[in-house]
Design a protein around this motif. Structure first.
Motif, short mmCIF file in Angstrom:
data_model
loop_
_atom_site.label_atom_id
_atom_site.label_comp_id
_atom_site.label_asym_id
_atom_site.label_seq_id
_atom_site.Cartn_x
_atom_site.Cartn_y
_atom_site.Cartn_z
N GLU A 1 0.82 -1.20 0.00
CA GLU A 1 0.00 0.00 0.00
C GLU A 1 0.86 1.26 0.00
N THR A 2 2.00 1.19 0.68
CA THR A 2 2.89 2.35 0.80
C THR A 2 3.77 2.54 -0.44
N TYR A 3 4.29 1.45 -0.99
CA TYR A 3 5.25 1.54 -2.09
C TYR A 3 4.73 0.97 -3.40
N GLY A 4 3.49 0.50 -3.41
CA GLY A 4 2.95 -0.10 -4.63
C GLY A 4 3.63 -1.41 -4.93
N ASN A 5 3.67 -1.78 -6.21
CA ASN A 5 4.31 -3.04 -6.61
C ASN A 5 5.80 -3.05 -6.31
N ASP A 6 6.42 -1.85 -6.24
CA ASP A 6 7.85 -1.79 -5.91
C ASP A 6 8.13 -2.39 -4.54
N THR B 1 27.35 -2.44 -2.81
CA THR B 1 26.45 -3.58 -2.65
C THR B 1 25.00 -3.11 -2.60
N LEU B 2 24.79 -2.00 -1.91
CA LEU B 2 23.44 -1.42 -1.83
C LEU B 2 22.99 -0.96 -3.22
N MET B 3 23.90 -0.36 -3.98
CA MET B 3 23.59 0.10 -5.34
C MET B 3 23.23 -1.08 -6.24
N PHE B 4 23.97 -2.18 -6.10
CA PHE B 4 23.71 -3.35 -6.93
C PHE B 4 22.33 -3.92 -6.64
N SER C 1 15.47 3.24 -6.56
CA SER C 1 16.62 4.02 -6.09
C SER C 1 17.12 3.46 -4.76
N THR C 2 18.37 3.77 -4.43
CA THR C 2 18.92 3.31 -3.15
C THR C 2 18.14 3.92 -1.98
N LYS C 3 17.67 5.15 -2.16
CA LYS C 3 16.89 5.80 -1.10
C LYS C 3 15.59 5.04 -0.84
N THR C 4 14.90 4.66 -1.92
CA THR C 4 13.65 3.90 -1.77
C THR C 4 13.93 2.53 -1.18
N LEU C 5 15.01 1.89 -1.62
CA LEU C 5 15.37 0.57 -1.10
C LEU C 5 15.60 0.63 0.40
N GLU C 6 16.36 1.61 0.85
CA GLU C 6 16.64 1.74 2.29
C GLU C 6 15.35 2.03 3.06
N SER C 7 14.47 2.80 2.46
CA SER C 7 13.20 3.12 3.12
C SER C 7 12.35 1.85 3.29
#
Length: 235
Positions: A27-32, A59-62, A70-76
């Protein structure tokens, strides 16, 4: 020639019922959000010992590139999954390491068919210390009881008081997760010994994975059944 031990899996079960946690992520990030969680589980399956070390930026970028975010969204997303108790909070906050106990529990059947066992949470802490990812800390010592190991032989030579202190220290990292009352009851129960006994109750077990024992204790409300009015040991 013996085949090398395998510490990865080719598949893992996934429940159809999404639950509140996955509902929030989607619900917060959709399909991502949902696809990122699945891809992280896939990486855990393919990685030796089933953990991800994201302490290095590359590693985070990969991983973000594989998830197509994005790395920002991934960390979130990871931070939210940590807050939702899908990933271990201590390892992520302190070391940027992803560990999912639910995932480990789900792949036990695969390891039951092998000679080697699946790594445990305490085993991972030891592994990370050996790699220099985590610094050894006496207050976060790992207790894995196995009479056939050198570690156990060393412990038996220590005084009861020293071993009780080490056991207490090993519980400190779970204080926020389980609370001092539950940990106190857990400590009092497992450090009980017979009159003139040389071993405490937990030392007489063949194996003793603290995190799994605490999860079971909490789930079954054992602290209520073994309630003890002795002084608390957790600060």
């Amino acid at each position: 020639m013996a085949r090398p031990e395998k510490n990865t899996v080719e598949y893992f079960p996934f429940l159809c019922d999404e639950g509140k946690k996955m509902f929030y992520i989607e619900e917060t990030y959709g399909n991502d959000g949902f696809s990122t969680f699945i891809k992280i589980l896939r990486e855990l399956a393919k990685t030796d010992f089933h953990y991800l070390d994201l302490s290095k930026k590359t590693t985070l970028m990969f991983l973000s590139a594989k998830c197509k975010i994005s790395t920002k969204t991934l960390e979130s997303i990871i931070n939210d999954l940590v807050d939702l108790d899908k990933f271990d909070k201590n390892l992520w906050i302190e070391n940027k390491v992803i560990w999912c106990q639910d995932f480990i529990d789900s792949i036990q059947d695969a390891y039951n068919k092998r000679k080697n066992k699946c790594i445990t949470y305490d085993g991972l802490l030891q592994h990370l210390c050996s790699l220099g990812v985590r610094k050894p800390n006496k207050s976060k010592s790992v207790v894995v009881i196995n009479p056939q190991t050198i570690l156990e032989e060393t412990k038996l030579k220590k005084t009861i008081e020293n071993r009780m202190s080490e056991f207490e220290n090993s519980l400190q990292i779970y204080l926020k997760e389980f609370g001092k009352d539950l940990l106190n009851d857990f400590y009092l129960y497992w450090t009980e010994k017979k009159p003139n006994g040389k071993k405490m109750r937990f030392e007489m077990e063949k194996t003793f994975d603290i995190k799994r024992r605490l999860d079971r204790w909490n789930k079954n409300s054992f602290n209520k059944k073994h309630n003890n009015n002795n002084n608390h040991v957790m600060q």
